[in-house]
Design a protein around this motif. Structure first.
Motif, mmCIF file in Angstrom:
data_model
loop_
_atom_site.group_PDB
_atom_site.id
_atom_site.type_symbol
_atom_site.label_atom_id
_atom_site.label_comp_id
_atom_site.label_asym_id
_atom_site.label_seq_id
_atom_site.Cartn_x
_atom_site.Cartn_y
_atom_site.Cartn_z
ATOM 1 N N CYS A 24 68.241 -44.005 -72.591
ATOM 2 C CA CYS A 24 69.596 -43.971 -72.992
ATOM 3 C C CYS A 24 69.797 -42.950 -74.059
ATOM 4 O O CYS A 24 69.043 -43.176 -75.236
ATOM 5 N N ALA A 25 70.506 -41.925 -74.106
ATOM 6 C CA ALA A 25 70.397 -40.971 -74.982
ATOM 7 C C ALA A 25 71.868 -41.004 -75.930
ATOM 8 O O ALA A 25 72.446 -40.098 -76.377
ATOM 9 N N SER A 26 72.413 -42.089 -76.148
ATOM 10 C CA SER A 26 73.545 -42.452 -76.900
ATOM 11 C C SER A 26 73.684 -43.907 -77.193
ATOM 12 O O SER A 26 72.778 -44.585 -76.954
ATOM 13 N N SER A 27 74.552 -43.929 -78.302
ATOM 14 C CA SER A 27 74.747 -45.405 -78.926
ATOM 15 C C SER A 27 75.941 -45.076 -79.522
ATOM 16 O O SER A 27 76.652 -44.378 -79.439
ATOM 17 N N HIS A 28 76.511 -46.224 -80.471
ATOM 18 C CA HIS A 28 77.658 -46.240 -81.271
ATOM 19 C C HIS A 28 77.291 -46.416 -82.612
ATOM 20 O O HIS A 28 76.358 -46.841 -83.032
ATOM 21 N N ASP A 29 78.289 -45.794 -83.278
ATOM 22 C CA ASP A 29 78.023 -46.027 -84.841
ATOM 23 C C ASP A 29 78.237 -47.440 -85.137
ATOM 24 O O ASP A 29 79.428 -47.817 -85.326
ATOM 25 N N VAL A 30 77.392 -47.873 -85.630
ATOM 26 C CA VAL A 30 77.389 -49.307 -86.215
ATOM 27 C C VAL A 30 78.143 -49.430 -87.114
ATOM 28 O O VAL A 30 78.926 -50.627 -87.504
ATOM 29 N N ARG A 31 78.350 -48.570 -88.403
ATOM 30 C CA ARG A 31 79.005 -48.753 -89.402
ATOM 31 C C ARG A 31 80.696 -48.374 -89.007
ATOM 32 O O ARG A 31 81.502 -48.674 -89.845
ATOM 33 N N ASP A 32 81.279 -47.925 -87.857
ATOM 34 C CA ASP A 32 82.486 -47.381 -87.658
ATOM 35 C C ASP A 32 83.250 -48.469 -86.920
ATOM 36 O O ASP A 32 82.845 -49.003 -85.904
ATOM 37 N N PRO A 33 84.208 -48.965 -87.481
ATOM 38 C CA PRO A 33 85.201 -49.864 -87.056
ATOM 39 C C PRO A 33 85.754 -49.435 -85.692
ATOM 40 O O PRO A 33 86.233 -50.315 -84.815
ATOM 41 N N HIS A 34 85.661 -47.865 -85.498
ATOM 42 C CA HIS A 34 86.358 -47.423 -84.324
ATOM 43 C C HIS A 34 85.315 -47.380 -83.257
ATOM 44 O O HIS A 34 85.624 -46.837 -82.102
ATOM 45 N N PHE A 35 84.017 -47.779 -83.421
ATOM 46 C CA PHE A 35 83.026 -47.705 -82.390
ATOM 47 C C PHE A 35 82.750 -46.372 -81.939
ATOM 48 O O PHE A 35 82.605 -46.093 -80.763
ATOM 49 N N GLN A 36 82.552 -45.250 -82.670
ATOM 50 C CA GLN A 36 82.417 -43.897 -82.328
ATOM 51 C C GLN A 36 81.062 -43.905 -81.571
ATOM 52 O O GLN A 36 80.101 -44.171 -82.039
#
Length: 193
Positions: free
Chosen positions: A112-124
């Protein structure tokens, strides 16, 4: 890759992470793999290589890719010569996945070569490439996370989960995976299949 700004695309509310062109390409790709490759007999590795190459993947000679493999985006995939991608493997390559020569990714492993920015409320969405060097072995049902580089000849044992770089010629196991011992092969003469 056409990654969208999560704030503008409203990803946290179910909006897309990728451009319309990217999403349309993936619809065509998914249908093509289903029709042209998904139900082909095991020996037709050459045909499946051609299908992947036609959709932008870089595939080395004699690479064996099973029909039940799930590939998110072929343009983000490079597989070296004589490499085996086993049945049920999931290559979730929103970010680039590069697999070296004579490597093995065993049945039902997940890269899995992706995730989401856990600090971003917009789920980047954040993409980070995965690199498996030559002669690696990712064993059955193992997981390799975003941004991981696996050194030449390293092994991730069955059901292990790797989130940090793996040293060459070293065996890892567990969740999170830890080094347990050297593989014991000469880095120039690894023979795994």
């Amino acid at each position: 890759m056409s990654l969208l700004d999560a704030r503008l695309a409203k990803s946290a509310e179910g909006g897309p992470s990728f451009s319309l062109g990217n999403r349309l390409f993936r619809i065509v790709w998914t249908f093509a793999w289903l029709v042209l490759a998904r139900f082909t007999p095991p020996p037709l590795h050459g045909w499946r290589r051609l299908v992947l190459i036609a959709f932008g993947a870089k595939i080395g000679a004699r690479a064996r890719i099973h029909a039940s493999v799930a590939i998110w985006h072929p343009r983000n995939l490079a597989i070296g010569a004589d490499t085996l991608i086993g049945p049920g493997v999931r290559l979730y390559n929103q970010g680039r996945i590069t697999i070296g020569a004579r490597a093995v990714v065993s049945q039902r492993a997940h890269l899995c070569a992706s995730s989401h920015d856990v600090r971003d409320p917009h789920f980047q969405l954040v993409t980070r490439p995965i690199i498996l060097a030559d002669h690696c072995w990712i064993a059955a049902e193992a997981f390799v996370g975003p941004g991981v580089h696996v050194g030449k000849g390293a092994v991730l044992a069955a059901r292990g989960a790797l989130f940090t770089p793996a040293l060459a010629d070293t065996i890892y196991r567990g969740n999170p995976a830890v080094a347990i011992r050297p593989r014991g092969t000469s880095s120039n003469e690894v023979n795994i299949g």
